[in-house]
Design an enzyme around this catalytic site. Structure first.
Site, PDB file in Angstrom:
ATOM      1  N   LEU A 176      12.859  -3.488  -2.862  1.00  0.00           N
ATOM      2  CA  LEU A 176      13.183  -4.876  -3.181  1.00  0.00           C
ATOM      3  C   LEU A 176      13.425  -5.030  -4.666  1.00  0.00           C
ATOM      4  CD1 LEU A 176      13.270  -8.000  -2.728  1.00  0.00           C
ATOM      5  CD2 LEU A 176      10.767  -7.968  -2.921  1.00  0.00           C
ATOM      6  N   SER A 177      14.482  -5.732  -5.038  1.00  0.00           N
ATOM      7  CA  SER A 177      14.763  -6.116  -6.413  1.00  0.00           C
ATOM      8  C   SER A 177      14.838  -4.874  -7.303  1.00  0.00           C
ATOM      9  CB  SER A 177      13.690  -7.103  -6.889  1.00  0.00           C
ATOM     10  OG  SER A 177      14.067  -7.718  -8.093  1.00  0.00           O
ATOM     11  N   ALA A 178      13.927  -4.728  -8.294  1.00  0.00           N
ATOM     12  CA  ALA A 178      13.934  -3.514  -9.105  1.00  0.00           C
ATOM     13  C   ALA A 178      13.707  -2.291  -8.233  1.00  0.00           C
ATOM     14  CB  ALA A 178      12.872  -3.601 -10.192  1.00  0.00           C
TER      15      ALA A 178
END
Length: 494
Positions: free
Chosen positions: A156-158
């Site tokens: 997720l995300s980074a």
């Protein structure tokens, strides 16, 4: 073979977690790790660990050697335990039989506990955090007996940005990946360039994006990982343009082009789009969630296709872990079933505008068969064929089948096949000012600009002087079509 005592020795008590604060997003405390101490355990001594990461693992006791492995990377300000607790992956590890490794970074590496997807010294082959993650995979193969041909990574995300980099740098390690609210591989190679990627990645051609993957492991000729891409259309932390760049990047790597082979609608206002490889098997899938912000899609509940719990950055829409696992084929051969094998030869024998017909080879000892459409049970049938009716025209549906024995126990599940009904959903063309599009619910505003619902395309300023034609197909999904819109039925909107 891994003795059960080995698992018990690894189930150590973890008592603390690091949780940072992400600017402009709500900060919440992580759940106490002690609550999951009997399941999630920390592993030390997994390798030289050049990226200074921590390794946590979830290893269900009934999972035998030779099972798949999923590597799950948390987002900024999160921890391994938060991802384990809320993402839904433990449910399917138990149900389908695989181990999960959760790499964890801390504020010692990054002030916000983000994986360093933007740092080439940490996210490329043989270096830093990427090398540490691969050492965890190697440890799992040695210790748990994980199948090296079925290793998958998600984030997720980074963690999603690092996932894309891992897929590019180590296509020989990972058979598939899933990027949620993440960035294309090697979008940024410095921290200064990271924010620019998040709000609007470079305007590169698919071939240029694909070259970034090919350059990550020069000389590698495949096979390439199968990639799922999850993105909310109202994500203002990692903008939807990143999902488009990811789609362009991985379809180019696969050499399949950017014209989809089918679309379907899932719960949570989710549009799934599939791109097939040369054999007709899904190679890249995108999941666009209308109106969802920055986070991982979950859908709490006890249903077969539900999972997870809501928390900061875990948003109640659809169970992404379930659909990702089905895409990877993890739902095949689930443990604890009735012992019957998966039916062989599942195939689509015919389609109409509102039906799909299937057949498969009979299984000895089967009393009946259960058919699932897009993860939901749709029928039980005594014979080795089934026709599903009442479907929408021009839509792709995924089917799996399992045999049921005389006691009612369900055996192993087949790989999914895709059936696309004939005809097509009616295309509607809407020509109007940006202001009228927003008023009609076909677009939304952000920062004085207008974005099409579904595709997330920037339509320009929010006023009555900018006019666009939007093509709507399927219902509720809009793309800019100023150069022409071929409609099944059309309208001029005020």
């Amino acid at each position: 073979m891994r003795p059960s005592i080995l698992r018990r020795l690894f189930r150590c008590v973890v008592t603390t977690a690091v949780l940072g604060v992400l600017p402009a997003l709500p900060a919440t405390a992580a759940p106490a790790l002690a609550a999951a101490a009997d399941t999630l355990h920390q592993v030390t001594g997994f390798g030289s660990n050049p990226g200074n990461l921590q390794m946590f693992a979830y290893t269900p006791a009934h999972v035998p050697a030779g099972s798949p492995l999923v590597v799950a990377l948390h987002g900024c300000t999160q921890s391994a335990n938060a991802y384990h607790t809320n993402s839904g992956w433990p449910k399917f590890a138990d149900a389908w039989g695989f181990d999960v490794v959760y790499p964890q970074t801390t504020s010692a590496n990054n002030a916000l506990s983000c994986f360093s997807w933007f740092d080439a010294a940490k996210s490329t082959r043989g270096r830093g955090e990427a090398a540490s993650v691969v050492q965890m995979v190697e440890y799992a193969q040695r210790t748990y007996g994980s199948d090296g041909r079925r290793v998958y990574v998600t984030g997720l995300s980074a963690g999603g940005g690092m996932t894309a980099n891992l897929l590019a740098a180590y296509p020989d390690v990972f058979a598939g990946g899933s990027v949620a609210a993440g960035l294309p591989a090697q979008c940024a190679t410095s921290q200064a360039a990271a924010s620019g990627c998040q709000t609007g990645p470079q305007k590169l051609t698919p071939a240029q994006w694909g070259d970034k993957v090919r350059a990550s492991y020069p000389g590698y000729a495949g096979p390439w990982p199968r990639v799922a891409i999850w993105q909310g259309t109202s994500d203002y932390t990692v903008y939807p343009a990143n999902a488009t760049a990811l789609r362009d990047q991985w379809t180019d790597v696969w050499g399949v082009g950017q014209t989809p082979d089918g679309t379907s609608t899932l719960p949570g206002n989710t549009t799934r789009t599939v791109y097939h490889d040369a054999s007709g098997k899904p190679a890249v899938e995108t999941y666009s969630l209308a109106g969802m912000g920055h986070g991982l899609p979950v859908n709490p509940g006890t249903g077969a296709a539900q999972c997870g719990s809501t928390a900061a950055y875990f948003l109640n829409t659809v169970c992404s872990a379930y659909h990702t696992g089905v895409f990877w084929g993890l739902d095949r051969g689930a443990p604890g079933g009735g012992g019957l094998p998966a039916p062989s030869g599942l195939r689509v024998t015919g389609v109409t505008s509102d039906s799909a017909s299937l057949s498969w080879s009979p299984v000895a000892g089967a009393a009946s068969y259960v058919v699932h459409r897009d993860g939901t049970k749709t029928a039980s049938t005594a014979g080795a064929s089934f026709t599903d009716t009442g479907l929408a025209a021009g839509v792709s549906y995924r089917y799996t089948v399992a045999a049921v024995d005389t006691s009612g126990a369900v055996g192993a599940t087949t790989a999914a096949v895709t059936a696309t009904t004939t005809g097509g959903a009616t295309v509607r063309c809407h020509t109007a000012s940006n202001y009228a599009h927003v008023t009609a619910g076909r677009a939304r505003t952000s920062g004085g600009y207008v974005y099409a619902i579904g595709s997330g395309q920037n339509m320009g300023l929010y006023n009555t002087f900018v006019t666009h034609t939007l093509k709507e197909s399927p219902a509720g999904y809009f793309v800019i079509a100023d150069s022409g819109c071929q409609a099944g039925s059309s309208e001029k909107s005020p």
